[in-house]
Design an enzyme around this catalytic site. Sequence first.
Site, short mmCIF file in Angstrom:
data_model
loop_
_atom_site.label_atom_id
_atom_site.label_comp_id
_atom_site.label_asym_id
_atom_site.label_seq_id
_atom_site.Cartn_x
_atom_site.Cartn_y
_atom_site.Cartn_z
N ASP A 25 47.97 48.12 38.76
CA ASP A 25 48.97 46.66 37.94
C ASP A 25 49.95 47.80 38.22
OD1 ASP A 25 49.42 44.92 36.73
OD2 ASP A 25 48.53 46.38 34.61
N ASN A 73 44.64 35.32 38.53
CA ASN A 73 45.74 35.67 39.24
C ASN A 73 46.20 33.75 40.09
OD1 ASN A 73 45.46 39.14 40.03
ND2 ASN A 73 46.38 38.35 38.37
C1 IPE Z 1 44.64 42.48 37.01
O1 IPE Z 1 45.70 43.11 36.73
C2 IPE Z 1 44.35 42.19 37.73
C3 IPE Z 1 44.58 43.33 39.12
C4 IPE Z 1 45.41 44.25 39.31
C5 IPE Z 1 44.67 42.66 40.48
P1 IPE Z 1 46.77 41.97 36.06
O2 IPE Z 1 47.74 41.81 36.06
O3 IPE Z 1 46.32 40.19 36.36
O4 IPE Z 1 46.38 41.72 34.31
P2 IPE Z 1 46.68 41.15 32.70
O5 IPE Z 1 47.18 39.24 33.17
O6 IPE Z 1 48.02 41.86 32.57
O7 IPE Z 1 45.31 41.26 32.42
C1 IPE Z 2 49.42 44.05 40.54
O1 IPE Z 2 50.48 43.83 40.25
C2 IPE Z 2 48.87 43.25 41.50
C3 IPE Z 2 48.38 42.15 41.31
C4 IPE Z 2 48.03 41.95 39.82
C5 IPE Z 2 48.24 40.33 42.33
P1 IPE Z 2 50.95 43.11 38.93
O2 IPE Z 2 51.41 41.68 39.72
O3 IPE Z 2 50.04 42.33 37.90
O4 IPE Z 2 52.44 44.25 37.92
P2 IPE Z 2 52.75 43.76 36.54
O5 IPE Z 2 51.59 43.54 35.84
O6 IPE Z 2 53.62 42.24 36.93
O7 IPE Z 2 53.79 44.02 36.68
MG MG Z 3 48.91 43.16 35.61
#
Ligand code: IPE
Ligand code: IPE
Ligand code: MG
Length: 246
Positions: A25, A73
């Site tokens: 993340d 997502n």
């Molecule tokens: C969890 O991260 C999913 C992945 C890292 C693929 P998210 O960024 O989607 O989670 P939330 O929305 O902060 O809970």
């Molecule tokens: C994790 O990084 C990757 C996916 C969920 C695909 P994020 O895209 O959630 O990054 P932040 O949390 O918005 O910084």
């Molecule tokens: Mg995230």
Amino acid sequence: MLFKRKKPVELSTVPAPCNVGIIMDGNGRWAKKRGLPRTAGHVTGAQVFRRIAKYCEKRGVKYLTVYAFSTENWKRPQEEVDSIMNLLREYLRESLADFQKENIRTRFIGDRTKLSEDIQELMAQAEASTAQKTGMVLNIAINYGGQQELTRAARTLAERVKAGTLTPEEIDEQMLKEALYTEDQPPVDLILRPSGEYRLSNFLIWQSAYAEFVFMDDILWPDFSEDDLNAAFAEYWRRNRRFGGV
Ligand code: IPE
Ligand code: IPE
Ligand code: MG
């Protein structure tokens, strides 16, 4: 529990836990901090994933599950979803050659029926071409959600009851566990999540029932290093796992 990075002295000799889950993340925030589009964070995040997966195998991790794309997502802007899918496609094409050199068995967990057909085909090829590998099992979670996984498992067992090959009384925890994507794999020992969010976000909810959590709040996934992984392993060994006992 919160986690503070400590000096990475001799940490590379700390034993690796058997089964590790990583919530990759912070890609978006990493890009934003640099004035770049979110997709740039995913590009760097994908490179870090390749490096850290290989390093986990070298360090002796037996099972590694990485959260790459959740069932939630899809809510993101279409452009971002497309760019993540393109990175996945690129990774799959490349890994068919590159990962052959590694002793890693690649598997995909999640509902792949929603993905485009060429990606499903590449996933099947990546799984088949590494099925005989004897080293680390790498589960890549794509369109994965723990709730979806449990619902699917319930449906699988219900169909067996309907077909008359199973009675409701025969259903036990072991049977339900084996109906999950992770099938016969052992429970998760350590879940780590950089980026400062202290939640599971629907990742491995059954498998992590007794996992140790290491939330690393001073790092975003594209900056994640081998030292960070080793520091998380060291923190893992500081925990006292009781599993309900004394
Ligand atoms: C969890 O991260 C999913 C992945 C890292 C693929 P998210 O960024 O989607 O989670 P939330 O929305 O902060 O809970
Ligand atoms: C994790 O990084 C990757 C996916 C969920 C695909 P994020 O895209 O959630 O990054 P932040 O949390 O918005 O910084
Ligand atoms: Mg995230």
